[in-house]
Design a protein around this motif. Structure first.
Motif, short mmCIF file in Angstrom:
data_model
loop_
_atom_site.label_atom_id
_atom_site.label_comp_id
_atom_site.label_asym_id
_atom_site.label_seq_id
_atom_site.Cartn_x
_atom_site.Cartn_y
_atom_site.Cartn_z
N LEU A 12 -34.41 42.24 49.05
CA LEU A 12 -35.48 43.06 49.61
C LEU A 12 -34.90 44.15 50.51
O LEU A 12 -35.38 45.29 50.52
CB LEU A 12 -36.47 42.19 50.39
CG LEU A 12 -37.74 42.90 50.90
CD1 LEU A 12 -38.45 43.65 49.78
CD2 LEU A 12 -38.67 41.89 51.56
N ALA A 13 -33.85 43.82 51.27
CA ALA A 13 -33.18 44.83 52.09
C ALA A 13 -32.59 45.94 51.23
O ALA A 13 -32.63 47.12 51.60
CB ALA A 13 -32.09 44.18 52.94
N ARG A 14 -32.06 45.61 50.09
CA ARG A 14 -31.51 46.62 49.18
C ARG A 14 -32.61 47.57 48.69
O ARG A 14 -32.41 48.78 48.64
CB ARG A 14 -30.86 45.93 47.97
CG ARG A 14 -29.60 45.13 48.29
CD ARG A 14 -29.18 44.30 47.08
NE ARG A 14 -28.12 43.36 47.35
CZ ARG A 14 -26.83 43.58 47.12
NH1 ARG A 14 -26.43 44.71 46.59
NH2 ARG A 14 -25.92 42.66 47.41
N VAL A 15 -33.74 47.00 48.30
CA VAL A 15 -34.84 47.82 47.79
C VAL A 15 -35.37 48.75 48.88
O VAL A 15 -35.75 49.89 48.59
CB VAL A 15 -35.98 46.91 47.27
CG1 VAL A 15 -37.24 47.70 46.97
CG2 VAL A 15 -35.52 46.18 46.01
N MET A 16 -35.36 48.27 50.12
CA MET A 16 -35.84 49.08 51.23
C MET A 16 -34.75 49.97 51.83
O MET A 16 -34.92 50.56 52.90
CB MET A 16 -36.43 48.18 52.32
CG MET A 16 -37.65 47.42 51.87
SD MET A 16 -39.00 48.52 51.38
CE MET A 16 -40.06 47.37 50.49
N LYS A 17 -33.59 50.04 51.16
CA LYS A 17 -32.49 50.94 51.51
C LYS A 17 -31.78 50.57 52.81
O LYS A 17 -31.16 51.44 53.45
CB LYS A 17 -32.99 52.39 51.60
CG LYS A 17 -33.82 52.87 50.42
CD LYS A 17 -33.08 52.78 49.12
CE LYS A 17 -33.91 53.32 47.96
NZ LYS A 17 -33.26 53.14 46.64
N TRP A 18 -31.83 49.28 53.20
CA TRP A 18 -31.14 48.87 54.42
C TRP A 18 -29.74 48.34 54.15
O TRP A 18 -29.07 47.86 55.05
CB TRP A 18 -31.97 47.82 55.16
CG TRP A 18 -33.29 48.36 55.63
CD1 TRP A 18 -34.52 48.04 55.16
CD2 TRP A 18 -33.49 49.36 56.63
NE1 TRP A 18 -35.49 48.77 55.80
CE2 TRP A 18 -34.88 49.59 56.71
CE3 TRP A 18 -32.64 50.09 57.45
CZ2 TRP A 18 -35.44 50.52 57.59
CZ3 TRP A 18 -33.19 51.01 58.33
CH2 TRP A 18 -34.57 51.22 58.39
N GLY A 19 -29.28 48.39 52.92
CA GLY A 19 -27.91 48.04 52.61
C GLY A 19 -27.73 46.62 52.14
O GLY A 19 -28.69 45.84 52.01
N THR A 20 -26.48 46.27 51.90
CA THR A 20 -26.13 44.95 51.36
C THR A 20 -25.69 43.97 52.43
O THR A 20 -25.55 42.78 52.16
CB THR A 20 -24.99 45.10 50.34
OG1 THR A 20 -23.84 45.65 50.99
CG2 THR A 20 -25.41 46.03 49.21
N GLY A 21 -25.46 44.44 53.63
CA GLY A 21 -25.03 43.58 54.73
C GLY A 21 -24.94 44.39 56.00
O GLY A 21 -25.06 45.63 55.98
N ILE A 22 -24.72 43.73 57.10
CA ILE A 22 -24.66 44.42 58.39
C ILE A 22 -23.51 43.85 59.21
O ILE A 22 -23.20 42.66 59.13
CB ILE A 22 -25.99 44.27 59.17
CG1 ILE A 22 -25.97 45.10 60.46
CG2 ILE A 22 -26.30 42.82 59.47
CD1 ILE A 22 -27.29 45.15 61.18
N SER A 23 -22.86 44.71 59.97
CA SER A 23 -21.81 44.29 60.88
C SER A 23 -22.07 44.91 62.25
O SER A 23 -22.92 45.79 62.40
CB SER A 23 -20.43 44.74 60.36
OG SER A 23 -20.35 46.15 60.34
N SER A 24 -21.32 44.47 63.24
CA SER A 24 -21.54 44.97 64.61
C SER A 24 -21.25 46.46 64.72
O SER A 24 -21.77 47.14 65.61
CB SER A 24 -20.65 44.20 65.59
OG SER A 24 -19.29 44.30 65.21
#
Length: 309
Positions: A12-24
């Motif tokens: 769902l994050a991918r579809v909403m363009k928030w990427g594949t993962g998050i780091s600091s």
């Protein structure tokens, strides 16, 4: 709602363009993106299972008796050694039922269960692998501490499933599952081991299983058109081909009201949460839509440039 990609698949994050993962290192960029994002509506779906405990017990007994008579219930028929780290990657029918009991005992006791689906519903092969992964993670959570490691274990389990020669419940899927979409029965082709019902265009960590190819039988897929897409998957090899963008799933149907009947226990997952589903009837109907925040590409690029100056 802004979906932060903290998990492994993050569809769902991918579809909403928030990427594949998050780091600091990109938290500030993420917060700026949220502030400048656009709001879009997303369909949500109400899924209700009407369980049949008596039919389930009979079906389980038949499966185990059949497995014993064919030899698939014996340790010798299991391709993975019980002494190896992956001892449950390829399970016998009996051991799979036994280790999964905690994931369906509640469903056996409750006549009906209702869930809200945002992303997708899987029945058969992909849910089966997801359930085995889930059981392994519950057994030894300390071994599942990174996305990369999780994906490698998932791959290993998929390969183990592909090597399974007997006791594969998913091969029975066309015989034990019936699907009705908007009042019309859907034919499940021979060889299909999994059914995926999609609300969004990302599945299994970013795969577009429905695809964007033009098809006069169906409308283009969208997350806010009031329709679900139904695809078939022909085993683990087909899963790998979808992930490699070599081919898509088998397009079977598209519609707004679905009725399913399952006459044998089968692995099921909703939005990645798996369990072993008893014999049941299942209805899928539109629910209330959700207001989601989708990152805007142009503003994301501008924000990144500003953050780096």
């Amino acid at each position: 709602v802004a979906v932060i990609p903290l998990g492994t698949g993050n569809d769902l994050a991918r579809v909403m363009k928030w990427g594949t993962g998050i780091s600091s290192s990109n938290v500030l960029d993420l917060l700026i993106g949220i502030n400048e994002s656009e709001t879009i509506a997303m369909d949500r779906w109400v899924i209700k299972f009407e369980n049949d405990a008596g039919a389930t017990r009979s079906a389980v007994d038949s499966l185990i008796v059949s497995a014993d008579s064919s030899g698939s219930g014996s340790p010798a028929a299991t391709t993975a050694s019980s002494d190896s780290e992956a001892d449950s990657e390829v399970m016998t029918v009996e051991s799979f039922m036994a280790c999964s009991v905690n994931h369906w005992s509640t469903a056996m006791e409750e006549q009906s269960q209702t869930f809200i689906m945002n992303n997708y519903l899987g029945i058969g092969i992909d849910a089966d692998i997801a359930l085995r992964f889930h059981l392994k993670r519950e057994e030894a959570p300390e071994k599942f501490h990174s996305r990369l490691l999780n994906k490698s274990i998932y791959l290993k389990m998929s390969l183990g499933k592909m090597m399974q020669r007997s006791g594969n419940l998913c091969k029975q899927l066309p015989r034990v599952l019936s699907i009705e979409v908007d009042g019309e029965m859907v034919k499940i082709p021979s060889g299909v081991e999994g059914i995926i019902i999609l609300n969004i265009s990302s599945w299994m960590a970013g795969c577009d299983a429905w695809g964007s190819d033009r098809d006069d039988r169906f409308r283009p897929a969208s997350l806010n058109d009031g329709l679900l897409e139904v695809i078939g998957v022909q085993g683990v090899m087909h899963l790998g081909q979808i992930q490699g963008n070599i081919r898509g799933g088998l397009r079977l149907a598209q519609g707004a009201a679905l009725n399913l009947t399952l006459t044998s226990p089968m692995a099921v997952h909703i939005d990645g949460e798996p369990w072993l589903q008893p014999v049941c009837r299942c209805t899928i109907q539109p629910g209330h839509s959700a207001q989601m925040l989708r990152r805007q590409k142009r503003q994301h690029q501008h924000s990144t440039a500003s953050a780096n100056t």
